[in-house]
Design a protein around this motif. Structure first.
Motif, PDB file in Angstrom:
ATOM      1  N   MET A 176      34.946  37.147  39.815  1.00  0.00           N
ATOM      2  CA  MET A 176      35.118  37.626  41.180  1.00  0.00           C
ATOM      3  C   MET A 176      35.471  36.481  42.121  1.00  0.00           C
ATOM      4  O   MET A 176      36.289  36.646  43.034  1.00  0.00           O
ATOM      5  CB  MET A 176      33.847  38.339  41.650  1.00  0.00           C
ATOM      6  CG  MET A 176      33.562  39.646  40.923  1.00  0.00           C
ATOM      7  SD  MET A 176      31.977  40.389  41.401  1.00  0.00           S
ATOM      8  CE  MET A 176      32.222  40.622  43.162  1.00  0.00           C
ATOM      9  N   GLU A 177      34.879  35.311  41.897  1.00  0.00           N
ATOM     10  CA  GLU A 177      35.125  34.162  42.786  1.00  0.00           C
ATOM     11  C   GLU A 177      36.568  33.686  42.717  1.00  0.00           C
ATOM     12  O   GLU A 177      37.082  33.126  43.686  1.00  0.00           O
ATOM     13  CB  GLU A 177      34.172  33.022  42.435  1.00  0.00           C
ATOM     14  CG  GLU A 177      32.729  33.269  42.862  1.00  0.00           C
ATOM     15  CD  GLU A 177      31.815  32.121  42.471  1.00  0.00           C
ATOM     16  OE1 GLU A 177      32.298  31.211  41.748  1.00  0.00           O
ATOM     17  OE2 GLU A 177      30.644  32.137  42.868  1.00  0.00           O
ATOM     18  N   ILE A 178      37.217  33.891  41.566  1.00  0.00           N
ATOM     19  CA  ILE A 178      38.624  33.471  41.467  1.00  0.00           C
ATOM     20  C   ILE A 178      39.579  34.648  41.616  1.00  0.00           C
ATOM     21  O   ILE A 178      40.773  34.535  41.328  1.00  0.00           O
ATOM     22  CB  ILE A 178      38.886  32.732  40.134  1.00  0.00           C
ATOM     23  CG1 ILE A 178      38.590  33.633  38.933  1.00  0.00           C
ATOM     24  CG2 ILE A 178      38.088  31.459  40.057  1.00  0.00           C
ATOM     25  CD1 ILE A 178      38.930  32.982  37.598  1.00  0.00           C
ATOM     26  N   GLY A 179      39.034  35.795  42.068  1.00  0.00           N
ATOM     27  CA  GLY A 179      39.894  36.908  42.439  1.00  0.00           C
ATOM     28  C   GLY A 179      40.167  37.946  41.384  1.00  0.00           C
ATOM     29  O   GLY A 179      41.043  38.797  41.567  1.00  0.00           O
ATOM     30  N   PHE A 180      39.428  37.925  40.263  1.00  0.00           N
ATOM     31  CA  PHE A 180      39.647  38.926  39.224  1.00  0.00           C
ATOM     32  C   PHE A 180      38.652  40.069  39.368  1.00  0.00           C
ATOM     33  O   PHE A 180      37.443  39.834  39.395  1.00  0.00           O
ATOM     34  CB  PHE A 180      39.504  38.312  37.831  1.00  0.00           C
ATOM     35  CG  PHE A 180      40.670  37.464  37.420  1.00  0.00           C
ATOM     36  CD1 PHE A 180      41.903  38.033  37.173  1.00  0.00           C
ATOM     37  CD2 PHE A 180      40.526  36.092  37.293  1.00  0.00           C
ATOM     38  CE1 PHE A 180      42.984  37.247  36.803  1.00  0.00           C
ATOM     39  CE2 PHE A 180      41.596  35.298  36.911  1.00  0.00           C
ATOM     40  CZ  PHE A 180      42.839  35.882  36.673  1.00  0.00           C
ATOM     41  N   PRO A 181      39.113  41.308  39.435  1.00  0.00           N
ATOM     42  CA  PRO A 181      38.199  42.441  39.506  1.00  0.00           C
ATOM     43  C   PRO A 181      37.615  42.757  38.130  1.00  0.00           C
ATOM     44  O   PRO A 181      38.116  42.288  37.106  1.00  0.00           O
ATOM     45  CB  PRO A 181      39.096  43.587  39.977  1.00  0.00           C
ATOM     46  CG  PRO A 181      40.438  43.244  39.387  1.00  0.00           C
ATOM     47  CD  PRO A 181      40.531  41.732  39.451  1.00  0.00           C
ATOM     48  N   THR A 182      36.553  43.550  38.098  1.00  0.00           N
ATOM     49  CA  THR A 182      36.008  44.054  36.848  1.00  0.00           C
ATOM     50  C   THR A 182      36.700  45.369  36.522  1.00  0.00           C
ATOM     51  O   THR A 182      36.665  46.310  37.315  1.00  0.00           O
ATOM     52  CB  THR A 182      34.488  44.271  36.954  1.00  0.00           C
ATOM     53  OG1 THR A 182      33.853  43.013  37.215  1.00  0.00           O
ATOM     54  CG2 THR A 182      33.926  44.852  35.669  1.00  0.00           C
ATOM     55  N   VAL A 183      37.345  45.432  35.379  1.00  0.00           N
ATOM     56  CA  VAL A 183      38.153  46.604  35.047  1.00  0.00           C
ATOM     57  C   VAL A 183      37.793  47.116  33.655  1.00  0.00           C
ATOM     58  O   VAL A 183      37.282  46.384  32.812  1.00  0.00           O
ATOM     59  CB  VAL A 183      39.662  46.278  35.096  1.00  0.00           C
ATOM     60  CG1 VAL A 183      40.079  45.872  36.504  1.00  0.00           C
ATOM     61  CG2 VAL A 183      40.021  45.176  34.100  1.00  0.00           C
ATOM     62  N   ASP A 184      38.092  48.380  33.437  1.00  0.00           N
ATOM     63  CA  ASP A 184      37.949  49.008  32.130  1.00  0.00           C
ATOM     64  C   ASP A 184      39.030  48.447  31.203  1.00  0.00           C
ATOM     65  O   ASP A 184      40.200  48.391  31.573  1.00  0.00           O
ATOM     66  CB  ASP A 184      38.102  50.526  32.305  1.00  0.00           C
ATOM     67  CG  ASP A 184      38.077  51.291  30.997  1.00  0.00           C
ATOM     68  OD1 ASP A 184      37.806  50.683  29.948  1.00  0.00           O
ATOM     69  OD2 ASP A 184      38.326  52.512  31.049  1.00  0.00           O
ATOM     70  N   CYS A 185      38.644  48.044  29.999  1.00  0.00           N
ATOM     71  CA  CYS A 185      39.628  47.456  29.085  1.00  0.00           C
ATOM     72  C   CYS A 185      40.717  48.442  28.700  1.00  0.00           C
ATOM     73  O   CYS A 185      41.773  48.044  28.210  1.00  0.00           O
ATOM     74  CB  CYS A 185      38.935  46.928  27.824  1.00  0.00           C
ATOM     75  SG  CYS A 185      38.258  48.214  26.747  1.00  0.00           S
ATOM     76  N   ASN A 186      40.482  49.738  28.905  1.00  0.00           N
ATOM     77  CA  ASN A 186      41.481  50.746  28.598  1.00  0.00           C
ATOM     78  C   ASN A 186      42.057  51.398  29.852  1.00  0.00           C
ATOM     79  O   ASN A 186      42.547  52.529  29.803  1.00  0.00           O
ATOM     80  CB  ASN A 186      40.897  51.819  27.671  1.00  0.00           C
ATOM     81  CG  ASN A 186      40.725  51.302  26.259  1.00  0.00           C
ATOM     82  OD1 ASN A 186      41.556  50.543  25.771  1.00  0.00           O
ATOM     83  ND2 ASN A 186      39.653  51.686  25.597  1.00  0.00           N
ATOM     84  N   SER A 187      41.997  50.683  30.955  1.00  0.00           N
ATOM     85  CA  SER A 187      42.682  51.170  32.150  1.00  0.00           C
ATOM     86  C   SER A 187      44.175  50.922  31.981  1.00  0.00           C
ATOM     87  O   SER A 187      44.603  50.224  31.067  1.00  0.00           O
ATOM     88  CB  SER A 187      42.159  50.457  33.397  1.00  0.00           C
ATOM     89  OG  SER A 187      42.435  49.065  33.327  1.00  0.00           O
ATOM     90  N   ASP A 188      44.981  51.495  32.864  1.00  0.00           N
ATOM     91  CA  ASP A 188      46.429  51.318  32.699  1.00  0.00           C
ATOM     92  C   ASP A 188      46.895  49.955  33.186  1.00  0.00           C
ATOM     93  O   ASP A 188      48.048  49.583  32.984  1.00  0.00           O
ATOM     94  CB  ASP A 188      47.196  52.438  33.420  1.00  0.00           C
ATOM     95  CG  ASP A 188      46.843  52.546  34.886  1.00  0.00           C
ATOM     96  OD1 ASP A 188      45.916  51.839  35.325  1.00  0.00           O
ATOM     97  OD2 ASP A 188      47.492  53.335  35.599  1.00  0.00           O
ATOM     98  N   ASP A 189      45.994  49.178  33.805  1.00  0.00           N
ATOM     99  CA  ASP A 189      46.334  47.817  34.219  1.00  0.00           C
ATOM    100  C   ASP A 189      45.137  46.916  33.928  1.00  0.00           C
ATOM    101  O   ASP A 189      44.391  46.532  34.830  1.00  0.00           O
ATOM    102  CB  ASP A 189      46.689  47.778  35.706  1.00  0.00           C
ATOM    103  CG  ASP A 189      47.158  46.386  36.149  1.00  0.00           C
ATOM    104  OD1 ASP A 189      47.585  45.598  35.270  1.00  0.00           O
ATOM    105  OD2 ASP A 189      47.079  46.094  37.355  1.00  0.00           O
ATOM    106  N   PRO A 190      44.907  46.578  32.645  1.00  0.00           N
ATOM    107  CA  PRO A 190      43.681  45.858  32.262  1.00  0.00           C
ATOM    108  C   PRO A 190      43.754  44.363  32.514  1.00  0.00           C
ATOM    109  O   PRO A 190      43.601  43.544  31.608  1.00  0.00           O
ATOM    110  CB  PRO A 190      43.584  46.161  30.758  1.00  0.00           C
ATOM    111  CG  PRO A 190      45.014  46.276  30.331  1.00  0.00           C
ATOM    112  CD  PRO A 190      45.746  46.908  31.493  1.00  0.00           C
ATOM    113  N   ILE A 191      43.998  43.985  33.771  1.00  0.00           N
ATOM    114  CA  ILE A 191      44.024  42.575  34.144  1.00  0.00           C
ATOM    115  C   ILE A 191      42.787  42.289  34.983  1.00  0.00           C
ATOM    116  O   ILE A 191      42.632  42.813  36.080  1.00  0.00           O
ATOM    117  CB  ILE A 191      45.294  42.207  34.930  1.00  0.00           C
ATOM    118  CG1 ILE A 191      46.547  42.570  34.133  1.00  0.00           C
ATOM    119  CG2 ILE A 191      45.273  40.731  35.280  1.00  0.00           C
ATOM    120  CD1 ILE A 191      46.675  41.832  32.809  1.00  0.00           C
ATOM    121  N   GLY A 192      41.884  41.468  34.457  1.00  0.00           N
ATOM    122  CA  GLY A 192      40.659  41.156  35.156  1.00  0.00           C
ATOM    123  C   GLY A 192      39.554  40.894  34.161  1.00  0.00           C
ATOM    124  O   GLY A 192      39.797  40.667  32.976  1.00  0.00           O
TER     125      GLY A 192
END
Length: 216
Positions: free
Chosen positions: A188-204
């Protein structure tokens, strides 16, 4: 030809020999082949033969039944043990710059020798396939089938439109050690959100899914 009898099977269950003819023969009892054979066999009037080059993993004390022992299966008789071609820009620490690629040689295929991690792949992969000519294999085309096979009701992402709730494979989230909270804070401190690994944009920072109960 007869199937090998196991001590856990009812007496006489394997006394019947293979049939001379089948309606369908499915070659390979991996993740895909097992599902294909299962769906075909739902028609009780249909005879299906499922062939697998490897061995069974159905013994109660089989290592494949103990998730945290999956690393011991790499390089075992249940692994085809493939190697990649020589790499030009990576794998410099590997012998001949070739990567080891474990692939399941066992009933269940690679799904029986991995860590039960459940990752579909990126939307970009499927859309690229479609762009290259694989019509019907775009992300929006395959998504309904991913949703159909999973049950993600016991997850924090169960309300996502990308997740299924009524399928046969129960999905759970991996719960890590106390270090997991530090990883999340750092991301979070470097700007990455927590995302589901199977979301359509799994960057984070990924919430990783596991097959919590077992497959087909």
């Amino acid at each position: 030809m007869f199937l090998p009898e196991r001590r856990v099977d009812p007496p006489g269950i394997y006394e019947k020999p293979f049939k001379e003819m089948y309606d369908y023969i499915v070659v390979g009892a991996g993740s895909a082949g097992s599902v294909v054979a299962t769906r075909l066999s739902e028609d009780y009037a249909t005879s299906v033969l499922l062939l697998e080059a490897g061995i069974s993993d159905l013994e109660p004390d089989d290592v494949t039944q103990i998730p945290y022992l999956w690393p011991s299966l790499i390089g075992s008789e249940k692994d085809w043990g493939y190697l990649s071609v020589q790499q030009k820009y990576s794998h410099f620490a590997y012998k001949n710059e070739r990567a080891y690629i474990p692939q399941g040689k066992v009933l269940g295929g690679s799904s029986s020798i991995n860590a039960q991690v459940f990752v579909r792949g990126s939307r970009n992969n499927y859309d690229q396939w479609e762009h290259e000519g694989a019509v019907g294999w775009g992300y929006d085309d395959v998504l309904p089938f991913f949703k159909k096979l999973e049950n993600a009701t016991d997850t924090t992402y169960r309300d996502s439109t990308l997740r299924g709730l009524h399928g046969p494979i129960v999905i759970k989230e991996i719960t890590g050690s106390i270090l997991q909270s530090f990883h999340q804070t750092a991301a979070m401190e470097i700007g990455f959100p927590t995302v589901d690994c199977n979301s359509d944009d799994p960057i984070g920072r990924l919430l990783v899914s596991i097959n919590g109960v077992g497959g087909f």
